[in-house]
Design an enzyme around this catalytic site. Sequence first.
Site, PDB file in Angstrom:
ATOM      1  N   CYS A   1       0.819  -1.229   0.000  1.00 10.05           N
ATOM      2  CA  CYS A   1       0.000   0.000   0.000  1.00 10.05           C
ATOM      3  C   CYS A   1       0.844   1.266   0.000  1.00 10.05           C
ATOM      4  O   CYS A   1       0.330   2.356  -0.252  1.00 10.05           O
ATOM      5  CB  CYS A   1      -0.933   0.001   1.208  1.00 10.05           C
ATOM      6  SG  CYS A   1      -2.022  -1.415   1.226  1.00 10.05           S
TER       7      CYS A   1
ATOM      8  N   HIS B   1      -3.206   7.121   3.596  1.00 14.26           N
ATOM      9  CA  HIS B   1      -3.606   5.872   2.939  1.00 14.26           C
ATOM     10  C   HIS B   1      -5.044   5.544   3.344  1.00 14.26           C
ATOM     11  O   HIS B   1      -5.392   5.566   4.526  1.00 14.26           O
ATOM     12  CB  HIS B   1      -2.651   4.761   3.351  1.00 14.26           C
ATOM     13  CG  HIS B   1      -3.066   3.417   2.863  1.00 14.26           C
ATOM     14  ND1 HIS B   1      -3.401   3.182   1.547  1.00 14.26           N
ATOM     15  CD2 HIS B   1      -3.217   2.235   3.505  1.00 14.26           C
ATOM     16  CE1 HIS B   1      -3.726   1.913   1.409  1.00 14.26           C
ATOM     17  NE2 HIS B   1      -3.632   1.307   2.585  1.00 14.26           N
TER      18      HIS B   1
ATOM     19  N   ASN C   1      -9.994  -0.123   0.359  1.00 17.63           N
ATOM     20  CA  ASN C   1      -8.531  -0.032   0.287  1.00 17.63           C
ATOM     21  C   ASN C   1      -8.066  -0.545  -1.082  1.00 17.63           C
ATOM     22  O   ASN C   1      -8.131  -1.738  -1.357  1.00 17.63           O
ATOM     23  CB  ASN C   1      -7.941  -0.874   1.426  1.00 17.63           C
ATOM     24  CG  ASN C   1      -6.421  -0.824   1.457  1.00 17.63           C
ATOM     25  OD1 ASN C   1      -5.787  -0.303   0.555  1.00 17.63           O
ATOM     26  ND2 ASN C   1      -5.843  -1.384   2.507  1.00 17.63           N
TER      27      ASN C   1
HETATM   28  O1  UT7 Z   1      -3.456  -1.420   3.627  1.00 23.24           O
HETATM   29  C1  UT7 Z   1      -2.915  -2.214   4.637  1.00 23.24           C
HETATM   30  C2  UT7 Z   1      -3.388  -1.678   5.837  1.00 23.24           C
HETATM   31  N1  UT7 Z   1      -4.528  -2.401   6.323  1.00 23.24           N
HETATM   32  C3  UT7 Z   1      -5.198  -1.829   7.268  1.00 23.24           C
HETATM   33  O2  UT7 Z   1      -4.885  -0.714   7.583  1.00 23.24           O
HETATM   34  C4  UT7 Z   1      -6.257  -2.600   8.011  1.00 23.24           C
HETATM   35  C5  UT7 Z   1      -5.996  -2.438   9.481  1.00 23.24           C
HETATM   36  N2  UT7 Z   1      -6.923  -3.111  10.355  1.00 23.24           N
HETATM   37  C6  UT7 Z   1      -8.219  -2.776  10.423  1.00 23.24           C
HETATM   38  O3  UT7 Z   1      -8.670  -1.929   9.694  1.00 23.24           O
HETATM   39  C7  UT7 Z   1      -9.072  -3.427  11.475  1.00 23.24           C
HETATM   40  O4  UT7 Z   1      -8.243  -4.139  12.357  1.00 23.24           O
HETATM   41  C8  UT7 Z   1     -10.127  -4.379  10.875  1.00 23.24           C
HETATM   42  C9  UT7 Z   1     -11.178  -3.589  10.160  1.00 23.24           C
HETATM   43  C10 UT7 Z   1      -9.467  -5.357   9.903  1.00 23.24           C
HETATM   44  C11 UT7 Z   1     -10.806  -5.171  11.973  1.00 23.24           C
HETATM   45  O5  UT7 Z   1     -11.401  -4.284  12.904  1.00 23.24           O
HETATM   46  P1  UT7 Z   1     -11.210  -4.527  14.449  1.00 23.24           P
HETATM   47  O6  UT7 Z   1     -12.019  -3.534  15.153  1.00 23.24           O
HETATM   48  O7  UT7 Z   1      -9.728  -4.541  14.705  1.00 23.24           O
HETATM   49  O8  UT7 Z   1     -11.854  -5.953  14.641  1.00 23.24           O
HETATM   50  P2  UT7 Z   1     -11.161  -7.289  15.145  1.00 23.24           P
HETATM   51  O9  UT7 Z   1     -10.211  -7.829  14.130  1.00 23.24           O
HETATM   52  O10 UT7 Z   1     -10.623  -7.053  16.514  1.00 23.24           O
HETATM   53  O11 UT7 Z   1     -12.407  -8.252  15.232  1.00 23.24           O
HETATM   54  C12 UT7 Z   1     -13.470  -8.001  16.127  1.00 23.24           C
HETATM   55  C13 UT7 Z   1     -14.556  -9.036  15.897  1.00 23.24           C
HETATM   56  C14 UT7 Z   1     -14.031 -10.463  15.831  1.00 23.24           C
HETATM   57  O12 UT7 Z   1     -14.978 -11.292  16.461  1.00 23.24           O
HETATM   58  P3  UT7 Z   1     -14.704 -11.846  17.955  1.00 23.24           P
HETATM   59  O13 UT7 Z   1     -13.443 -12.628  17.853  1.00 23.24           O
HETATM   60  O14 UT7 Z   1     -14.566 -10.625  18.812  1.00 23.24           O
HETATM   61  O15 UT7 Z   1     -15.921 -12.647  18.225  1.00 23.24           O
HETATM   62  C15 UT7 Z   1     -13.994 -10.762  14.360  1.00 23.24           C
HETATM   63  O16 UT7 Z   1     -14.173 -12.137  14.091  1.00 23.24           O
HETATM   64  O17 UT7 Z   1     -15.163  -8.782  14.631  1.00 23.24           O
HETATM   65  C16 UT7 Z   1     -15.212  -9.997  13.883  1.00 23.24           C
HETATM   66  N3  UT7 Z   1     -15.131  -9.657  12.462  1.00 23.24           N
HETATM   67  C17 UT7 Z   1     -16.228  -9.403  11.744  1.00 23.24           C
HETATM   68  N4  UT7 Z   1     -17.528  -9.378  12.055  1.00 23.24           N
HETATM   69  C18 UT7 Z   1     -18.394  -9.054  11.086  1.00 23.24           C
HETATM   70  C19 UT7 Z   1     -14.052  -9.538  11.677  1.00 23.24           C
HETATM   71  N5  UT7 Z   1     -14.416  -9.194  10.431  1.00 23.24           N
HETATM   72  C20 UT7 Z   1     -15.769  -9.109  10.457  1.00 23.24           C
HETATM   73  C21 UT7 Z   1     -16.726  -8.791   9.486  1.00 23.24           C
HETATM   74  N6  UT7 Z   1     -18.012  -8.766   9.845  1.00 23.24           N
HETATM   75  N7  UT7 Z   1     -16.404  -8.472   8.216  1.00 23.24           N
END
Ligand code: UT7
Length: 335
Positions: free
Chosen positions: A122, A263, A293
């Site tokens: 990215c 970004h 993204n």
């Molecule tokens: O370009 C490269 C750079 N990439 C980025 O900058 C991405 C950086 N990361 C992020 O943007 C965030 O970490 C995410 C959007 C990927 C995830 O958000 P988060 O608030 O960090 O969520 P998490 O990974 O901590 O997950 C929280 C919960 C989990 O469930 P449990 O384990 O708490 O029961 C995930 O399984 O959300 C669940 N989850 C979803 N639920 C519904 C993960 N993806 C989804 C989804 N829909 N699409």
Amino acid sequence: MTNSCHICGLGSYVPPKILTNRDLEKLVDTSDEWIMSRTGIRQRHILDSGVNASDAALVAARAALTDAGVSAGELTHIFVATCSPDYFCPSTACLVAGRLGLSARSEGHGAHVMCMDFNAACSGFLYGLELARSALSLRPDAVVLLIGAEALSRRIDFSDRSTCVLFGDGAGAVVLRGAGTGCLWRVRDSVCCADGSMHDLIVMGGGSAMEVKKGDALPDDFFLAMQGREVFRQAVRSMTAESLAMLERHGMQVSDIDLFIAHQANLRIIEAVGSRLGIAEDKVFINVQDYANTSAATLPLALDDARSQGRLKPGMKVLLATFGGGITWGAALLG
Ligand code: UT7
């Protein structure tokens, strides 16, 4: 390093096909509410079958060349930032050059153009600005076409809800040259960074480390995998730090910046960086809601979008920051 690197044309392209959050609800266990609240993303554009990163790159490139008033034959360098090239070989840059008509078989300027893809994930566009500055430093009459182009939907597992909601396809391009008429923004400075000890935070397989034989099923690590929470943390930390360092190096305050473009991966990351920088909200450009993204394409796409919306004018002071796999990050100052 020369100061004579200027953006003199901009262009971008996203494919017409849109995948909304509601569409994704039908594919994986997710919801529009979850995606909007955690990422700010409403929709993403997806390339149709048979249309590739090079096709998107070509449309963006043609728009940038027209905007710059530069003919393809004047180009000395074509750099394509991508982590989803059409092929490992030939490069996407060569494909673009061929379709722009740059051929040793043709009359005139023909093939006197350096074509190369590179992968800084990215962060590719800012790495490319640094490459363009280097080329112009070596050769002040260079005319550089820098493209960020991605077909990430080809490397996304649409059964993995933790990644499939985050990415989209698209391309953005700029034409860079030394000082002269038609220059929109001077690239005043750029800084590129990397920390390979965190290479496992974002991984997309398919390289030679994947020992596949003809007829094998695709291994899971063919698709993009990401440690989302840690990527989030590192993205906020590094984009904030490098933006502040960039301003300090130029004796500037945050209030001197007309527009901040980070970004476009996640609205919460952009807002967190903006608030740590203490920059006014109306100076932070955001379009992640419309495109998700698009990796190396996010920054040129955002520049073009900001200009179309009247938020970005020639000569404005623009601070750019990026973060991506590798891990890589960086900042740049325009204006
Ligand atoms: O370009 C490269 C750079 N990439 C980025 O900058 C991405 C950086 N990361 C992020 O943007 C965030 O970490 C995410 C959007 C990927 C995830 O958000 P988060 O608030 O960090 O969520 P998490 O990974 O901590 O997950 C929280 C919960 C989990 O469930 P449990 O384990 O708490 O029961 C995930 O399984 O959300 C669940 N989850 C979803 N639920 C519904 C993960 N993806 C989804 C989804 N829909 N699409």
